[in-house]
Design a protein around this motif. Sequence first.
Motif, PDB file in Angstrom:
ATOM      1  N   PRO A   1       0.823  -1.209   0.000  1.00 30.99           N
ATOM      2  CA  PRO A   1       0.000   0.000   0.000  1.00 30.99           C
ATOM      3  C   PRO A   1       0.859   1.262   0.000  1.00 30.99           C
ATOM      4  O   PRO A   1       2.047   1.249   0.332  1.00 30.99           O
ATOM      5  CB  PRO A   1      -0.787  -0.118   1.311  1.00 30.99           C
ATOM      6  CG  PRO A   1      -0.711  -1.556   1.691  1.00 30.99           C
ATOM      7  CD  PRO A   1       0.617  -2.037   1.186  1.00 30.99           C
ATOM      8  N   ALA A   2       0.219   2.351  -0.356  1.00 34.50           N
ATOM      9  CA  ALA A   2       0.877   3.653  -0.394  1.00 34.50           C
ATOM     10  C   ALA A   2       1.596   3.952   0.916  1.00 34.50           C
ATOM     11  O   ALA A   2       1.079   3.712   2.005  1.00 34.50           O
ATOM     12  CB  ALA A   2      -0.157   4.751  -0.684  1.00 34.50           C
TER      13      ALA A   2
ATOM     14  N   ALA B   1     -10.509  -1.253   1.210  1.00 36.70           N
ATOM     15  CA  ALA B   1     -11.004  -2.085   2.309  1.00 36.70           C
ATOM     16  C   ALA B   1     -11.446  -1.169   3.439  1.00 36.70           C
ATOM     17  O   ALA B   1     -10.991  -0.024   3.548  1.00 36.70           O
ATOM     18  CB  ALA B   1      -9.922  -3.046   2.799  1.00 36.70           C
ATOM     19  N   HIS B   2     -12.335  -1.683   4.269  1.00 38.46           N
ATOM     20  CA  HIS B   2     -12.795  -0.952   5.455  1.00 38.46           C
ATOM     21  C   HIS B   2     -11.892  -1.350   6.624  1.00 38.46           C
ATOM     22  O   HIS B   2     -12.189  -2.287   7.377  1.00 38.46           O
ATOM     23  CB  HIS B   2     -14.252  -1.298   5.752  1.00 38.46           C
ATOM     24  CG  HIS B   2     -15.196  -0.954   4.653  1.00 38.46           C
ATOM     25  ND1 HIS B   2     -15.773   0.293   4.518  1.00 38.46           N
ATOM     26  CD2 HIS B   2     -15.654  -1.689   3.608  1.00 38.46           C
ATOM     27  CE1 HIS B   2     -16.555   0.301   3.445  1.00 38.46           C
ATOM     28  NE2 HIS B   2     -16.499  -0.884   2.875  1.00 38.46           N
TER      29      HIS B   2
ATOM     30  N   TRP C   1      -4.205   0.926   3.369  1.00 40.41           N
ATOM     31  CA  TRP C   1      -4.635  -0.454   3.597  1.00 40.41           C
ATOM     32  C   TRP C   1      -5.567  -0.827   2.451  1.00 40.41           C
ATOM     33  O   TRP C   1      -6.126   0.034   1.775  1.00 40.41           O
ATOM     34  CB  TRP C   1      -5.361  -0.570   4.943  1.00 40.41           C
ATOM     35  CG  TRP C   1      -6.457   0.443   5.079  1.00 40.41           C
ATOM     36  CD1 TRP C   1      -7.777   0.300   4.715  1.00 40.41           C
ATOM     37  CD2 TRP C   1      -6.328   1.797   5.559  1.00 40.41           C
ATOM     38  NE1 TRP C   1      -8.469   1.463   4.954  1.00 40.41           N
ATOM     39  CE2 TRP C   1      -7.604   2.400   5.462  1.00 40.41           C
ATOM     40  CE3 TRP C   1      -5.257   2.544   6.050  1.00 40.41           C
ATOM     41  CZ2 TRP C   1      -7.845   3.719   5.857  1.00 40.41           C
ATOM     42  CZ3 TRP C   1      -5.497   3.860   6.431  1.00 40.41           C
ATOM     43  CH2 TRP C   1      -6.773   4.434   6.337  1.00 40.41           C
ATOM     44  N   GLY C   2      -5.739  -2.131   2.202  1.00 34.47           N
ATOM     45  CA  GLY C   2      -6.624  -2.529   1.117  1.00 34.47           C
ATOM     46  C   GLY C   2      -6.526  -4.013   0.819  1.00 34.47           C
ATOM     47  O   GLY C   2      -5.993  -4.795   1.605  1.00 34.47           O
ATOM     48  N   GLY C   3      -7.074  -4.417  -0.324  1.00 34.10           N
ATOM     49  CA  GLY C   3      -7.018  -5.792  -0.798  1.00 34.10           C
ATOM     50  C   GLY C   3      -6.420  -5.823  -2.191  1.00 34.10           C
ATOM     51  O   GLY C   3      -6.012  -4.791  -2.737  1.00 34.10           O
TER      52      GLY C   3
ATOM     53  N   ALA D   1      -9.062 -10.182  -0.102  1.00 39.71           N
ATOM     54  CA  ALA D   1      -9.631  -9.004   0.557  1.00 39.71           C
ATOM     55  C   ALA D   1      -8.739  -8.416   1.635  1.00 39.71           C
ATOM     56  O   ALA D   1      -9.008  -7.300   2.098  1.00 39.71           O
ATOM     57  CB  ALA D   1     -10.992  -9.362   1.162  1.00 39.71           C
ATOM     58  N   GLY D   2      -7.679  -9.133   2.053  1.00 35.93           N
ATOM     59  CA  GLY D   2      -6.858  -8.618   3.145  1.00 35.93           C
ATOM     60  C   GLY D   2      -7.645  -8.659   4.436  1.00 35.93           C
ATOM     61  O   GLY D   2      -8.107  -9.707   4.876  1.00 35.93           O
ATOM     62  N   ASP D   3      -7.850  -7.500   5.043  1.00 33.69           N
ATOM     63  CA  ASP D   3      -8.582  -7.383   6.305  1.00 33.69           C
ATOM     64  C   ASP D   3      -9.597  -6.263   6.138  1.00 33.69           C
ATOM     65  O   ASP D   3      -9.236  -5.157   5.704  1.00 33.69           O
ATOM     66  CB  ASP D   3      -7.606  -7.060   7.431  1.00 33.69           C
ATOM     67  CG  ASP D   3      -8.038  -7.658   8.757  1.00 33.69           C
ATOM     68  OD1 ASP D   3      -9.168  -8.167   8.837  1.00 33.69           O
ATOM     69  OD2 ASP D   3      -7.241  -7.623   9.713  1.00 33.69           O
ATOM     70  N   SER D   4     -10.860  -6.508   6.490  1.00 36.15           N
ATOM     71  CA  SER D   4     -11.876  -5.485   6.228  1.00 36.15           C
ATOM     72  C   SER D   4     -13.109  -5.728   7.064  1.00 36.15           C
ATOM     73  O   SER D   4     -13.464  -6.875   7.368  1.00 36.15           O
ATOM     74  CB  SER D   4     -12.259  -5.500   4.742  1.00 36.15           C
ATOM     75  OG  SER D   4     -13.196  -4.482   4.446  1.00 36.15           O
ATOM     76  N   GLY D   5     -13.769  -4.624   7.417  1.00 37.94           N
ATOM     77  CA  GLY D   5     -15.132  -4.701   7.894  1.00 37.94           C
ATOM     78  C   GLY D   5     -16.076  -4.702   6.698  1.00 37.94           C
ATOM     79  O   GLY D   5     -15.648  -4.634   5.541  1.00 37.94           O
TER      80      GLY D   5
END
Length: 339
Positions: free
Chosen positions: A167-168, A203-204, A219-221, A235-239
């Motif tokens: 991620p950035a 991602a949330h 953060w993201g997927g 999806a990585g990690d997300s709500g």
Amino acid sequence: MIGPDHSGYAGGVFDPNRVRRTIEKARRTAGGRDWPVDFSDRLTTPRPTMRDVYRVVREGGLRPPGLAEAVVPVHAAAGLPRAAAGQTAVSWVGHASYVLQIGGLTVLTDPVWSRRIPGVRPRLTPPGIAWEVLPRVDAVLISHNHYDHLDAPTIRRLPRDTPVLVPANLAWWFRRRGFRDITELDWYESRRIGAVEFDFVPAHHWSRRTMFDACQSLWGGWMLTTDGGNRVYFAGDSGYGHFFGQIGARYPGIDLAMLPIGAYRPQWFMQPVHLDPDEAVRACLDVRAARMATMHWGTFVLSAEPSLEPPERARRAWAAVGRPRSDLWDLAVGETRML
């Protein structure tokens, strides 16, 4: 002194905050882009506060009941099954770590082979794929910088010319460890390696590595698309939230969605940033994926739900929406499935 143009002194008095700001700016701009100071504007819910943490501790902490009796399924594999030409092989190492053989590449997602990570008890299950049986890794995908997704001891085991996609404003972390092929991306930016296009998607969630760097990296997927048309979503990690519908509309024809199903209790604390199993099934419907693979359970104790509850709830939720049982890949640790 840092240098004549970036001095740590202001008015003859040493200013540690000035030094910190200089270092942070150097990290943000080292790759040729000037990333924001932080990405708090990308948050879809406020990040947890210390008051929230104190409340969790008062209410009993994050230790699940029946932990000693829980037996997480493990598939003891002697080696890594290899994908044939045109196949995509999906092997669950544990937590959010997968080995993907896709488009002729071997790809690792959020690789964590360590026995333990800071702040939690040692892993419940060993890595499902031994490090020694891995072929040369063609790409490493990082979703965000939390310790259960970015593990320094594992990263140190990789050759320094391994392509790493992050991620950035996270490239500096890998650059400091000697990696030479690093791509940092904003949401909906991409990089191609061989026959696979890698897109970084929202991602949330949030990011933090120390007490002082909340949301300083993104953060993201990840969406992986081959020239042959196979499409896999990590999806990585997300709500749960609106990003899943956006992703499904932007990337039609997803063959497999790899979605987290664990770390959701207490719900008031975890829901903004972690899917529960029912929400994961809903997210799979939102992205219009043909299949769903589960992850983010059975490895590290991060929350208060019973250790074996996530896949049991995922199976019930999958059946409730009428999807074929064969399209729910609730893999055992170490198990491989083929597309």
